[in-house]
Design a protein around this motif. Structure first.
Motif, PDB file in Angstrom:
ATOM      1  N   UNK A  97      29.040  36.895 -13.649  1.00  0.00           N
ATOM      2  CA  UNK A  97      30.596  37.755 -12.161  1.00  0.00           C
ATOM      3  C   UNK A  97      32.056  37.662 -12.574  1.00  0.00           C
ATOM      4  N   UNK A  98      32.366  39.094 -12.815  1.00  0.00           N
ATOM      5  CA  UNK A  98      33.673  38.835 -13.209  1.00  0.00           C
ATOM      6  C   UNK A  98      34.243  39.872 -11.455  1.00  0.00           C
ATOM      7  N   UNK A  99      35.688  39.065 -11.294  1.00  0.00           N
ATOM      8  CA  UNK A  99      36.081  38.171 -11.599  1.00  0.00           C
ATOM      9  C   UNK A  99      35.421  36.916 -11.430  1.00  0.00           C
ATOM     10  N   UNK A 100      35.670  35.774 -12.417  1.00  0.00           N
ATOM     11  CA  UNK A 100      34.608  34.655 -11.804  1.00  0.00           C
ATOM     12  C   UNK A 100      36.005  33.434 -11.779  1.00  0.00           C
ATOM     13  N   UNK A 101      37.129  32.991 -11.068  1.00  0.00           N
ATOM     14  CA  UNK A 101      37.950  32.352 -10.774  1.00  0.00           C
ATOM     15  C   UNK A 101      37.415  32.739  -8.559  1.00  0.00           C
ATOM     16  N   UNK A 102      38.525  31.543  -8.398  1.00  0.00           N
ATOM     17  CA  UNK A 102      38.599  31.666  -7.213  1.00  0.00           C
ATOM     18  C   UNK A 102      39.635  32.109  -6.885  1.00  0.00           C
ATOM     19  N   UNK A 103      39.596  33.462  -5.924  1.00  0.00           N
ATOM     20  CA  UNK A 103      40.909  34.536  -5.661  1.00  0.00           C
ATOM     21  C   UNK A 103      41.269  34.574  -3.853  1.00  0.00           C
ATOM     22  N   UNK A 104      43.280  34.305  -3.594  1.00  0.00           N
ATOM     23  CA  UNK A 104      42.857  34.723  -2.727  1.00  0.00           C
ATOM     24  C   UNK A 104      43.574  35.978  -2.253  1.00  0.00           C
ATOM     25  N   UNK A 105      43.127  35.917  -0.768  1.00  0.00           N
ATOM     26  CA  UNK A 105      43.141  37.309  -0.432  1.00  0.00           C
ATOM     27  C   UNK A 105      43.245  37.408   1.029  1.00  0.00           C
ATOM     28  N   UNK A 106      43.919  38.649   1.430  1.00  0.00           N
ATOM     29  CA  UNK A 106      44.975  38.020   2.807  1.00  0.00           C
ATOM     30  C   UNK A 106      44.072  38.742   3.787  1.00  0.00           C
ATOM     31  N   UNK A 107      44.678  38.161   4.792  1.00  0.00           N
ATOM     32  CA  UNK A 107      42.977  38.463   5.949  1.00  0.00           C
ATOM     33  C   UNK A 107      42.758  39.512   6.264  1.00  0.00           C
ATOM     34  N   UNK A 108      42.087  40.495   5.825  1.00  0.00           N
ATOM     35  CA  UNK A 108      41.276  41.138   6.588  1.00  0.00           C
ATOM     36  C   UNK A 108      41.262  42.470   5.436  1.00  0.00           C
ATOM     37  N   UNK A 109      41.258  42.047   4.516  1.00  0.00           N
ATOM     38  CA  UNK A 109      41.462  42.993   3.081  1.00  0.00           C
ATOM     39  C   UNK A 109      40.021  42.331   1.969  1.00  0.00           C
ATOM     40  N   UNK A 110      39.788  42.731   1.466  1.00  0.00           N
ATOM     41  CA  UNK A 110      38.477  42.773   0.651  1.00  0.00           C
ATOM     42  C   UNK A 110      38.182  42.971  -0.893  1.00  0.00           C
ATOM     43  N   UNK A 111      38.001  42.308  -1.472  1.00  0.00           N
ATOM     44  CA  UNK A 111      37.766  42.256  -2.786  1.00  0.00           C
ATOM     45  C   UNK A 111      36.652  42.494  -3.318  1.00  0.00           C
ATOM     46  N   UNK A 112      36.609  43.774  -4.414  1.00  0.00           N
ATOM     47  CA  UNK A 112      35.485  43.224  -5.594  1.00  0.00           C
ATOM     48  C   UNK A 112      35.488  42.869  -6.844  1.00  0.00           C
TER      49      UNK A 112
END
Length: 336
Positions: A97-112
């Motif tokens: 899986x990539x990204x493979x490290x913890x990611x900071x995400x703002x409230x209500x946003x998504x990340x792929x």
């Protein structure tokens, strides 16, 4: 003259304000007596965290902000920060899986994330974030708290299915279930009597057949066709009407052709009469040597005698016609 001096407590103005991302109530300037306090309700919007500054001083407990003792005009300034959460990815064996490290995400946003299975594996994604896997792209739901994205991978399993068309059967195991890259076990297409194997429905002519290094489902049917008789053999030697000088001559025919590719053997008949009413010698099951089929008689023939001989070819099911009858004369002394 008798007079009384009147006194009034000092009052001060407390002015509230709120930035984007929440509200403060009351939201208008408040008059507060000297050394008094006043209370405001600070309400962050969903996904925001409140903090309070200004010149009044005070403490925020829950949503309630209480000023310090007021001794001068002052302000209460509420501000709001959009929350940020940690999305933690992981991948089990069988892919990445990539990204493979913890990611900071703002409230209500998504990340792929890109989820890539190794060859022969299929990916699935769980965890607490929720979301959708399309192709190799996993997109989370709107993030509202710390959550996880957990990729797992399953080794693919395939089914090998072999069936027989009309006029034949299959021996061996069908269906077979095996993992990606594994080898199947041998199966054989067996024609009914009078028929022969042609091919499989995927155009393979291997029979028996073993599918190796399997990378997908296999579903095939064995095709059979009615047998065709081999062609008629033709004379090789001795030439018809010739003399032979031995009592145990060798007879030879040019090999027949079987249109179905079946193995062919030969039957030889030798007789002292052209009608073959009395067979002097016979044999069957003679194989060719590549170009011709030959047979040396095992017993002596009579000297100074004319013999007739014929040969047919068989594939075990169907026979050819006899070749044109040929003859030879036995003359061991080379008599004129």
């Amino acid at each position: 003259v008798t007079v009384t001096a009147n006194f009034a407590i000092d009052t001060f103005t407390v002015t509230p304000s709120a930035g984007a991302g929440g509200t403060i109530s009351p939201n208008t300037a408040q008059t507060v007596n000297y050394n008094g306090t006043t209370v405001f309700t600070v309400t962050p919007s969903t996904g925001y965290t409140a903090s309070v500054g200004g010149t009044c001083g005070g403490a925020l407990v829950g949503n309630t902000y209480t000023t310090s003792s007021i001794a001068a005009n002052c302000t209460v300034a509420a501000s709001f920060t959009l929350n940020s959460y940690t999305v933690t990815p992981s991948a089990l064996s069988g892919g990445s899986i990539t990204l493979s490290t913890p990611q900071a995400v703002n409230h209500g946003s998504t990340i792929a994330f890109t989820v890539t299975p190794n060859t022969g594996y299929t990916a699935s994604v769980g965890g607490t974030c929720g979301g959708t896997l399309v192709g190799t792209t996993f997109t989370t739901n709107a993030v509202t708290g710390n959550c996880t994205v957990d990729a797992s991978f399953t080794l693919n399993s395939y089914t090998l299915t072999y069936t027989a068309g009309s006029n034949g059967t299959i021996t061996g195991t069908s269906p077979q279930t095996l993992n990606h890259g594994a080898d199947g076990s041998q199966v054989t297409a067996v024609p009914a009597t009078g028929y022969h194997f042609v091919d499989w429905s995927d155009a393979s002519t291997s029979n028996p057949r073993t599918d190796t290094g399997v990378t997908g489902d296999v579903t095939v049917t064995a095709n059979f066709a009615a047998n065709n008789a081999p062609s008629m053999p033709s004379l090789n030697f001795p030439s018809s009407g010739s003399e032979v000088t031995v009592l145990k001559p060798t007879l030879s025919v040019i090999k027949a052709v079987d249109p179905d590719g079946d193995a062919v053997t030969y039957t030889f008949d030798v007789s002292a009469d052209s009608g073959f009413s009395a067979i002097a010698a016979t044999t069957s099951g003679i194989a060719d040597n590549g170009a011709a089929a030959s047979w040396t008689l095992p017993s002596d023939l009579n000297d100074n005698t004319t013999y007739y001989w014929r040969v047919l070819a068989t594939d075990g099911n169907l026979n050819s016609s006899y070749m044109t009858t040929s003859s030879f004369f036995v003359n061991t002394n080379n008599d004129a």
